[in-house]
Design a protein around this motif. Structure first.
Motif, PDB file in Angstrom:
ATOM      1  N   SER A 629     -57.900  39.770 -21.604  1.00  0.00           N
ATOM      2  CA  SER A 629     -57.618  38.325 -21.536  1.00  0.00           C
ATOM      3  C   SER A 629     -58.359  37.671 -20.379  1.00  0.00           C
ATOM      4  O   SER A 629     -58.846  36.539 -20.495  1.00  0.00           O
ATOM      5  N   CYS A 630     -58.428  38.386 -19.267  1.00  0.00           N
ATOM      6  CA  CYS A 630     -59.116  37.858 -18.093  1.00  0.00           C
ATOM      7  C   CYS A 630     -60.611  37.635 -18.392  1.00  0.00           C
ATOM      8  O   CYS A 630     -61.194  36.611 -18.016  1.00  0.00           O
ATOM      9  N   GLU A 633     -61.049  34.682 -20.813  1.00  0.00           N
ATOM     10  CA  GLU A 633     -60.814  33.436 -20.085  1.00  0.00           C
ATOM     11  C   GLU A 633     -62.028  33.058 -19.243  1.00  0.00           C
ATOM     12  O   GLU A 633     -62.360  31.872 -19.090  1.00  0.00           O
ATOM     13  N   ALA A 639     -63.901  35.758 -27.901  1.00  0.00           N
ATOM     14  CA  ALA A 639     -62.536  35.951 -28.395  1.00  0.00           C
ATOM     15  C   ALA A 639     -62.509  36.776 -29.677  1.00  0.00           C
ATOM     16  O   ALA A 639     -61.548  37.512 -29.935  1.00  0.00           O
ATOM     17  N   ARG A 642     -61.990  40.740 -29.372  1.00  0.00           N
ATOM     18  CA  ARG A 642     -60.780  41.304 -28.756  1.00  0.00           C
ATOM     19  C   ARG A 642     -60.267  42.473 -29.587  1.00  0.00           C
ATOM     20  O   ARG A 642     -60.210  42.414 -30.808  1.00  0.00           O
ATOM     21  N   HIS A 674     -50.967  37.371 -17.745  1.00  0.00           N
ATOM     22  CA  HIS A 674     -51.386  37.206 -19.136  1.00  0.00           C
ATOM     23  C   HIS A 674     -50.484  38.001 -20.080  1.00  0.00           C
ATOM     24  O   HIS A 674     -50.152  37.528 -21.171  1.00  0.00           O
ATOM     25  N   ARG A 929     -45.855  30.666 -14.740  1.00  0.00           N
ATOM     26  CA  ARG A 929     -47.190  30.374 -14.203  1.00  0.00           C
ATOM     27  C   ARG A 929     -47.101  29.656 -12.860  1.00  0.00           C
ATOM     28  O   ARG A 929     -47.868  29.942 -11.931  1.00  0.00           O
TER      29      ARG A 929
END
Length: 931
Positions: A629-630, A633, A639, A642, A674, A929
């Motif tokens: 995810s890092c 991002e 994407a 993944r 995440h 967050r």
């Protein structure tokens, strides 16, 4: 000629209580044991005992019995409202839902209330859970006179729960009605027959904590098979003092299913004026205070006739504590109790003779029928003992049959005991203990519950874990655990993302987070930290999941929910056995493993060795998801490429099924942001419109009973115990029943256990203290309600004091409850209002904390800061957990009742809106967050 020793004892003791007329036997108990072959019958002396299985003489009579018993079971299930759970069994999640009944200490009024009342009480570890008394609308004086007279007449004899009388073989007692409560053993059997495997396991586990005898063989006359409850007992783990031959000792922790111990069975043959259950309770109890492990006739409702529980085999254990004044036996010993007559339950009796070191047979008289039953055991190597209470005129008959059995069963006068009303009960119990101890000291049969299950299979009994889903899950677990030879090496080689690489990532993330809150962070340093973080994440993402992790992922990805659940339970037990040794030092030694908290220490090192558990496999999945995810991002990974995006969905299914998931990584003491937000997003999707949450957290240092408190309150599964608990904070979801969610104002409660995160570090501990204060702030900031668990009245950890100050500054303060738990067996008095106020007025502590936090304000006490009125149920005193000394202690009734009152107050506060604004999952994600 009879043995002189036997004759003398019978003549000496048989003159008392011989005038009683022997009662009739329950019709179903007149049936003979079909397991005995025709050849064996012909070998025995005489053929006039009335059992002719080969010629069909009694065929019509035998065929009638199953019909009666079958309808009896169905009527019992209908009476208790459990008929609907025969096709679709009652699940553990069904039993744990919060409803209107969760907020009141209600008493059952009709038989259909009894199963739910029993489950609620058992979940709360209430020692009175087996009491099936109902509070009736009809006054007692309005009860029919004949029914009262009948019940009084039944109580004149002995235990109808042990020996049920009938006028003739065709007469049956009426089923229980609302004014005639259900026998607790019938309720237990009906509930177990209506529950799935996981609820059965939970019932048995909670019964063990209450020191109740546990079901081992569950009878089911409706379907003509009996079930050996191996799976249901697998979750029961005991810790006891183990003495070596050299005199050295240590505490040993193991599952009762795997421990081989001497086993003693107590059974009834035909009629006995003595109660097996009372004798067993006396053997297991020290001193004059008897613990009612086995339900018996002198307890409330003990005289109610059993309808479906005959044939039930119960088991209980004695475990030594290492104290000479408490230990009845020097090593663990198991005791078995067969409900009903051995003639009617020959299969169960045959099993007991094959697994027991010795069998004690209670009877008033030995007739030709009983003699032939025992003669068939001539090949058995088990030791047999008789406990007699003979009637007048039967003495010579008993002598004659005992004389014939002497060479068959290899007994002598020491194997025959007589107990009548004039017998000294305490002396008789001492004699029984001496017999048990002598058998234990000599070479004798030692069996585990697994060994018992093997014998049960050979006899044709059904074993509850012998089906495909359970065995497939076990095989998959074994493929993983057989590779674990050394735990540290396995973590290094198979769970690679949690080693040095994971610790480096956590350190960089911590620095980056602190930099963000700096007044004027240097941009160059920020860029450098960002670069280092992405480099480390790329290294993690470049790794491939190990074979062990892949096998784990396949196990939790099974399309069968049942197989997933079985796999997780098998993994828990399998990892517990390979993850830490069975022999442990006493708890005091474990405390020595903790570092000195007054100075600085490396917070990447555990406070005590952390055992390998399911959380490590899920933590590894989280690290793969986090690194991927890092990179996505940061734009370094498309994407569409993944590979691990489905991981949060797999973990969320486990959360919904009742598994606690890690919120704070116990390895690095950080939050994988995440991964956690991914879990919450998946949870929001799964719950759809039922996503209103209340977050309930517990804070306190390890050993103050936080996890046990939550587990007792809501039936949760947080790890307990200093030596085996993981370090991180865990969350578990509690469902609110749909009919109650509108009234309570939420659909689910998310419970968070802070685990071992708060160690009590002082401000001078530097980084360790700052980390604990930050984590305490985080957990309290996420919460609507926080329970602060305290061991001593002044033991408010500094990290929690600072968390209060930081949250007050941000304008968010949860509803707080302060729970003082006594850690000793001696009950302490509940604090008075002034003492309660002093508890929340630590002199100087809060002021010093405010100076460190550079705050000034009008508050002077923690009570004012936390918006607590000490005189209005914000400060609780909870008695000690145990009644007596472990391991033979039961959970105290005072503890159970105090925890129920705390639970009722918490739910009341939630319903009345005193717990701040309830959240939906999207709001919780944003709060995570921000914090």
């Amino acid at each position: 000629m009879a043995s002189p020793g036997i004759e003398v004892e019978l003549l000496a003791k048989g003159h008392s209580d011989l005038g009683e007329a022997a009662p009739e036997i329950k019709a179903s108990e007149r049936r003979a044991a079909v397991a005995i072959s025709d050849l064996e019958w012909r070998e025995m002396e005489g053929d006039d005992c009335g059992f002719h299985y080969g010629d069909g003489t009694n065929e019509a009579q035998d065929n009638d019995f199953p019909t009666v018993e079958r309808s009896r079971l169905q009527e019992m299930l209908s009476l208790l409202g459990l008929e609907a759970y025969q096709a679709q069994k009652l699940s553990l999640q069904d039993s744990l839902q919060i409803s209107f009944d969760s907020m009141k200490n209600w008493a059952p009024q009709v038989p259909k209330d009894l199963p739910w009342h029993f489950l609620r009480k058992l979940q709360a570890l209430n020692a009175e859970a087996r009491n099936t008394t109902m509070v009736l609308d009809m006054p007692a004086d309005a009860r029919p006179a004949e029914k009262e007279s009948q019940m009084e007449e039944e109580m004149i004899y002995w235990d109808p729960a042990e020996d049920i009388a009938a006028d003739d073989i065709y007469s049956f007692s009426e089923l229980p009605t609302p004014d005639m409560p259900v026998n607790p053993l019938d309720l237990l059997c009906a509930l177990l027959l209506s529950s799935d495997s996981f609820l059965q396991q939970e019932i048995v586990l909670k019964m063990s904590l209450c020191q109740f005898a546990l079901p081992l063989v569950l009878p089911d006359s409706e379907n003509h098979y009996h079930t050996f409850l191996l799976w249901a007992l697998r979750g029961v783990v005991w810790t006891w003092w183990s003495q070596t031959p050299r005199g050295l000792g240590s505490f040993r922790e193991d599952s009762v299913v795997l421990s081989r111990v001497p086993t003693f069975a107590f059974v009834r043959m035909d009629v006995s004026s003595n109660s097996k259950s009372q004798l067993l309770n006396a053997i297991l109890s020290l001193g004059r205070r008897q613990w009612d492990c086995f339900w018996h006739r002198d307890l409330s409702l003990g005289t109610n006739p059993r309808e479906i529980a005959d044939g039930l085999v119960e088991i209980s254990w004695f475990f030594p504590s290492g104290r000479d004044d408490l230990d009845i036996f020097p090593e663990p010993v198991a005791f078995l109790n067969l409900r009903g007559d051995i003639g009617s339950h020959w299969l169960q009796f045959k099993l007991l003779t094959e697994i027991s070191s010795a069998v004690f047979i209670l009877t008033d008289n030995i007739s030709k029928k009983e003699y032939k039953l025992l003669y068939s055991m001539k090949e058995s190597t088990t030791k047999y003992y008789f406990i007699l209470s003979p009637y007048r005129g039967k003495r010579n008959t008993n002598l004659r049959f005992l004389n014939r059995l002497t060479p068959v069963l290899k007994i002598d006068h020491s194997h025959v005991l007589v107990k009548v009303s004039s017998t000294d009960s305490e002396g008789f119990v001492r004699r029984l203990r001496a017999i048990v101890a002598s058998v234990v000291r000599a070479p004798c049969r030692r069996v585990s519950v697994e060994d018992m299950a093997h014998a049960a299979r050979k006899l044709g009994l059904r074993v509850d874990e012998d089906f495909e889903e359970c065995q497939k899950a076990k095989d998959r677990m074994e493929r993983i655990t057989r590779k674990i030879k050394d735990v540290d090496a396995y973590r290094r080689d198979e769970l690679r993302l949690q080693g040095d690489l994971g610790r480096k990532v956590a350190q960089v993330e911590r620095e980056f987070c602190q930099l963000q809150w700096a007044p004027e962070p240097p941009e160059k340093h920020r860029v450098e930290l960002r670069r280092r973080l992405l480099e480390l994440r790329a290294q993690q993402s470049g790794q491939e999941p190990s074979m062990g992790l892949q096998d784990f992922i396949v196990g939790i990805s099974s399309p069968s929910e049942g197989e997933r659940q079985y796999f997780l339970r098998w993994m828990e037990w399998g990892l517990a056995r390979v993850g830490h040794p069975r022999l442990r030092q006493p708890p005091e030694t474990l405390l020595a493993l903790r570092p000195k908290l007054g100075g600085a220490s490396d917070f990447s090192e555990p406070l005590w060795p952390e055992p390998l558990g399911i959380e490590h496999f899920l933590r590894e999945m989280g690290q793969f998801y986090e690194s991927e995810s890092c990179l996505v991002e940061a734009g370094r990974l498309p994407a569409g490429q993944r590979r691990f995006a489905h991981f949060p969905g797999l973990a969320t299914e486990l959360l919904l099924a009742g598994l606690p998931l890690e919120l704070v990584d116990g390895g690095t003491l950080s939050i994988p942001i995440h991964w956690v937000t991914g879990l919450l997003k998946e949870l929001h999707i799964r719950l759809d419109r039922r996503s209103r949450l209340v977050v309930l957290s517990t804070l306190g240092v390890p050993g103050t009973g936080k996890s046990t408190l939550l587990n007792t309150m809501f039936g949760l599964r947080f790890a307990t115990g200093r030596s085996c608990r993981p370090r991180g904070a865990f969350m578990q979801l509690i469902t609110v029943a749909e009919g109650f969610s509108q009234d309570l104002g939420c659909d689910h409660i998310l419970a968070i256990d802070s685990g071992a995160l708060i160690s009590g570090a002082l401000v001078s501990a530097g980084d360790r203290f700052e980390l604990e204060a930050s984590l305490a702030t985080l957990l309290m900031g996420l919460s609507n309600v926080t329970v602060v668990s305290l061991a001593e009245t002044r033991d408010i950890p500094p990290a929690i004091l600072h968390a209060f100050l930081r949250l007050e500054k941000r304008g968010h303060m949860p509803n707080c409850q302060f729970v003082y738990q006594s850690l000793h067996d001696v009950p302490a008095p509940s604090p008075k209002p002034r003492e309660r106020r002093q508890l929340l007025d630590p002199p100087g502590d809060l002021g010093r904390a405010a100076q460190v936090e550079k705050q000034s304000g009008s508050f002077r006490t923690l009570a004012g800061l936390a918006f607590c009125d000490p005189e209005r149920q914000h400060v609780w005193h909870v008695p000690g957990l145990w009644h007596g000394a472990p391991p033979m202690a039961a959970v105290s009734l005072g503890y159970s009742e105090a925890i129920f009152e705390l639970k009722r107050c918490l739910l009341e506060n939630i319903r009345n809106g005193l717990s701040n604004q309830n959240k939906n999952i999207q709001q919780l994600i944003e709060l995570v967050r921000r914090l």
